[in-house]
Each structure stands twice: as structure tokens, then as C-alpha cells.
Scaffold this motif. Structure first.
Motif, short mmCIF file in Angstrom:
data_model
loop_
_atom_site.label_atom_id
_atom_site.label_comp_id
_atom_site.label_asym_id
_atom_site.label_seq_id
_atom_site.Cartn_x
_atom_site.Cartn_y
_atom_site.Cartn_z
N ASN A 130 0.83 -1.21 0.00
CA ASN A 130 0.00 0.00 0.00
C ASN A 130 0.87 1.26 0.00
OD1 ASN A 130 -1.37 2.24 1.88
ND2 ASN A 130 -2.95 1.21 0.69
N LEU A 131 1.92 1.26 0.82
CA LEU A 131 2.80 2.43 0.87
C LEU A 131 3.53 2.63 -0.45
CD1 LEU A 131 4.34 2.03 4.46
CD2 LEU A 131 2.45 3.52 3.75
N VAL A 132 3.93 1.53 -1.10
CA VAL A 132 4.60 1.63 -2.40
C VAL A 132 3.64 2.17 -3.46
CG1 VAL A 132 5.61 0.28 -4.28
CG2 VAL A 132 6.32 -0.15 -1.91
N THR A 133 2.39 1.70 -3.43
CA THR A 133 1.39 2.18 -4.39
C THR A 133 1.16 3.67 -4.22
OG1 THR A 133 0.31 0.02 -4.44
CG2 THR A 133 -0.98 1.91 -5.19
N ASN A 134 1.06 4.13 -2.97
CA ASN A 134 0.86 5.56 -2.72
C ASN A 134 2.06 6.37 -3.21
OD1 ASN A 134 -1.65 5.33 -1.64
ND2 ASN A 134 -1.04 5.50 0.48
N ALA A 135 3.27 5.83 -3.01
CA ALA A 135 4.47 6.53 -3.47
C ALA A 135 4.47 6.63 -4.99
CB ALA A 135 5.72 5.80 -2.97
N ARG A 136 4.11 5.55 -5.65
CA ARG A 136 4.03 5.57 -7.12
C ARG A 136 3.02 6.60 -7.60
NH1 ARG A 136 0.53 0.98 -9.31
NH2 ARG A 136 -0.95 2.49 -8.45
N ASP A 137 1.86 6.64 -6.98
CA ASP A 137 0.82 7.59 -7.38
C ASP A 137 1.27 9.03 -7.13
OD1 ASP A 137 -0.68 5.42 -8.09
OD2 ASP A 137 -2.02 5.50 -6.35
N ALA A 138 2.02 9.24 -6.05
CA ALA A 138 2.50 10.59 -5.75
C ALA A 138 3.49 11.07 -6.80
CB ALA A 138 3.16 10.62 -4.37
N ILE A 139 4.33 10.16 -7.30
CA ILE A 139 5.30 10.54 -8.34
C ILE A 139 4.60 10.86 -9.65
CG2 ILE A 139 7.20 9.65 -9.74
CD1 ILE A 139 8.08 8.05 -7.25
N GLY A 140 3.54 10.09 -9.95
CA GLY A 140 2.80 10.35 -11.18
C GLY A 140 3.48 9.75 -12.40
N PRO A 141 3.17 10.28 -13.57
CA PRO A 141 3.68 9.68 -14.82
C PRO A 141 5.15 9.99 -15.12
CG PRO A 141 2.35 11.61 -15.31
CD PRO A 141 2.22 11.37 -13.83
N ARG A 142 5.74 10.90 -14.39
CA ARG A 142 7.12 11.28 -14.67
C ARG A 142 8.08 10.25 -14.07
NH1 ARG A 142 9.92 13.09 -10.38
NH2 ARG A 142 8.76 13.59 -8.47
#
Length: 368
Positions: free
Chosen positions: A120-132
């Protein structure tokens, strides 16, 4: 939300038992359906929807700290290493990944629950970074009482902790959102991109494990979430396996829900084991103590049953045979039941489960 959690806890067992029956019977029908047929597709959709409903119940139980956890000694670095294929699939090629370099410190925790928190924490980190392009760093270590974050010293007991951090180089968490980040249904994601239960669920699982989940508000760039769990002593060794029973395995199933009991009986019988089933804990105990009967290789029992409950049955069965492998299943176990489970060396499988998961647990627990 506390009231919702209490409601979920009260209904979870019955709902998960019913969902378990739906999943099991749909699986049995799917096994008889022609591959690729419309019937097979419809049955797969039934299983998927039932599992989604069960997932929502698990989330509600997790953030209300009512989920049944099975603590064991877990090395945090090893746990992350096992998750690497899933993590890489989640983050994609645009995001770099930093990982722990060793097995990490040991903790006493439910490995599956910790895996859910980390993912869950990894998914949130990925979403925070976005497409870049970006970078996610997963690290673990240990700290003494003096290294507890200053803002957490008023509620974190002064002791040694194992830590696991997930950090990203995204835009970070705005100050006005930091205080609400673990609230259920609070989300900064666009409509339809998140339920708002992810961090609340992670927070509840960590708290139920005796730890803390904190957002580092001193982070100057990006966001860093850190799990703090009491540091455990590494076990001196692994105990010997249970002695094997001669002959083919004999399995006794105790389940008061008729549909689920029938599905479990059929699935286990197909695996080649000698299997019998009953809806009553007292009847199961009578079979265990009947003179002249072949010994049982494994007892599989529901926890919540009228009359003799599954935990009491397990305790009495162990008094008769301390080496008897026991697998308990339940849609929900309350606090007293969870406390008694902790004193028993038994397997646990939450409802609803697939028949494949049931057979896998049985195979692992049968004496070699």
C-alpha cells in the motif's frame, strides 16, 4: 467510522461465511463448466465480486483493529525481498527502486499483513510521483529509544524499534493534509482514483501489531512513511517437525455452514485424502476420542459455531494429542478468541477463502 468498524466486526463472521459458500460452490461449478464458455465467465465474475466484498470487510476490520493476525518472527529485509517482483510490477519502468541490502531486523508480526502495508505504501508513493520518472526507496533498520522522533515521544513507549521506511521524490504531502492523512476515506487523489481506505487500513494493521506508522513531517522533498515495530529477538532455532502419521492422511472438517462444509468436503476428497465432516464441535471431539478409530492427521475447524466453538475444540484436541496439526478458519475472531489463538500453535485461514487456498494450507500442514 468507529461505529462502522464495530458493525463490520459484528457482521464479519456471518458475511464471510456466506461469501465463502458462494466462492466455493462457484469454483466447483466452474470446474465442471466448459473452458471459455459463457457459464465459466459468469462463474468467474461471481467469484470476483464475492472476493471484492470480502476485501472491503477486511479493510474495515483492519482499520478498526479487529482483524485476526498470526504473529511470527519476520525479518523485514527478507520480507521486502520476497515482494520485489510484485513491487516492480506495481511501480513500472519509469520509477527507480532502492531496496534493503540485508535481511534486516526481526519483528514479531503477521507477515501477510505487513506485506499488505508495504504494498500500500509503495502504491501511494508511485501515485505521488505520477507519470514522470522518479525514485522510491525502501529501507529498514533498528533504532534505540533515543532515536524516537521528537513529535512521537509522547505516545511511543521508550524502547528499541525495528523500522521500515518507504520514501519517494514526489511533491510531498501538503502541511494542511498531514494531520488527516490516516483518516478513513480521506484522500487527495482524483475522484475514482482511490477509496481513501488504503492508509487507514495500513495504520490499523500496524497499530494492531503493536507498532506505529508515521509520516515524516521533516522530509524536505517527497514523502517518507515509516513503520515502527517492537524489535524482536531472533529465535535460536526452528523446532522439529511433527511426527508423521502412518498411512494416508485423514482429515476431519468441522463447519456448521452446510453449503461451505459440502464444498470443502468435496474439494479435499478430490485431493486424495480420507476426509470426513461434521457440523458440530462436540461430535468432532467424540470422533477424536472414539476407541478403535484411525488417528486424525489434521483437524480443520471453523471458529464461530454453536455449542463447542473451534478454539475450545482445538484446546481439547491438543490436550488429547499435543502434536495434532490444526487449521482454524473464520470470517472474524474477536479479541478473546484472538488472545487464545496466540497460545495455540495452529494454522489460520480467513474466510472467504478459495478451495485452492484451503488445499494449499492443508498440504503445508500435513505431516511429511
Amino acid at each position: 467510522m468507529q461505529a462502522v468498524g464495530q458493525l463490520a466486526a459484528g457482521l464479519a463472521h456471518d458475511l464471510n461465511t456466506m461469501l465463502g459458500g458462494i466462492v466455493a460452490m462457484a469454483e466447483l461449478l466452474a470446474a465442471e463448466a466448459e473452458a471459455g464458455s459463457r457459464q465459466a465467465e459468469d462463474l468467474a465474475a461471481i467469484v470476483e465480486q464475492a472476493n471484492r466484498a470480502a476485501g472491503l470487510i477486511r479493510q474495515l476490520l483492519a482499520f478498526s483493529r479487529q482483524e485476526t493476525l498470526r504473529p511470527q518472527t519476520v525479518w523485514l529485509g527478507e520480507l521486502v525481498a520476497r515482494l520485489v517482483p510484485l513491487i516492480r510490477a506495481q511501480v513500472g519502468r519509469q520509477i527507480g527502486l532502492g531496496l534493503p541490502g540485508d535481511r534486516g531486523p526481526p519483528v514479531r508480526a503477521d507477515a501477510e499483513a505487513l506485506e499488505r502495508v508495504i504494498l500500500n505504501l509503495v502504491t501511494n508513493a508511485r501515485d505521488a510521483i505520477g507519470p514522470r520518472p522518479g525514485h522510491i526507496e525502501i529501507s529498514c533498520g533498528a533504532i534505540g529509544p533515543e532515536a524516537i522522533p521528537e513529535e512521537a515521544r509522547e505516545f511511543m513507549p521508550p524502547r528499541s524499534y525495528a523500522t521500515l521506511s518507504v520514501s519517494d521524490d514526489g511533491p510531498g504531502v501538503p502541511a494542511e493534509h498531514a494531520a488527516r492523512i490516516f483518516e478513513p476515506y480521506f484522500t487527495t487523489k482524483p475522484m475514482g482514483a482511490g477509496s481513501g481506505l488504503g492508509l487507514a487500513t495500513a495504520y490499523g494493521l500496524v497499530k494492531q501489531s503493536g507498532g506505529f506508522l508515521l509520516l515524516d513531517r521533516r522530509q524536505k522533498r517527497g514523502a517518507r512513511f515509516t513503520i515502527y515495530l517492537p524489535l524482536a529477538e531472533a529465535p535460536a532455532g526452528v523446532g522439529p517437525d511433527a511426527a508423521a502419521n502412518p498411512g494416508a492422511p485423514r482429515i476431519l472438517i468441522v463447519e456448521d455452514e452446510a453449503v461451505l462444509r459440502a464444498a470443502m468436503l468435496r474439494a479435499v476428497a478430490r485431493s486424495g485424502a480420507a476426509v470426513e465432516a461434521t457440523a458440530d464441535g462436540l461430535e468432532a471431539l467424540a470422533r477424536l476420542t472414539a476407541p478403535g478409530r484411525a488417528p486424525i492427521s489434521l483437524l480443520v475447524s471453523d471458529i464461530r459455531m454453536p455449542g463447542l466453538d473451534g478454539v475450545t475444540l482445538a484446546e481439547r484436541a491438543r490436550a488429547l494429542d499435543p502434536a495434532l496439526p490444526i487449521l482454524l478458519v473464520s470470517g472474524y475472531a474477536d479479541a478473546p478468541e484472538r488472545s487464545r489463538l496466540g497460545a495455540l500453535d495452529v494454522g489460520f485461514l480467513p474466510k472467504p477463502f478459495t478451495l485452492g487456498a484451503l488445499l494449499a494450507h492443508i498440504e503445508r500442514m500435513l505431516p511429511v
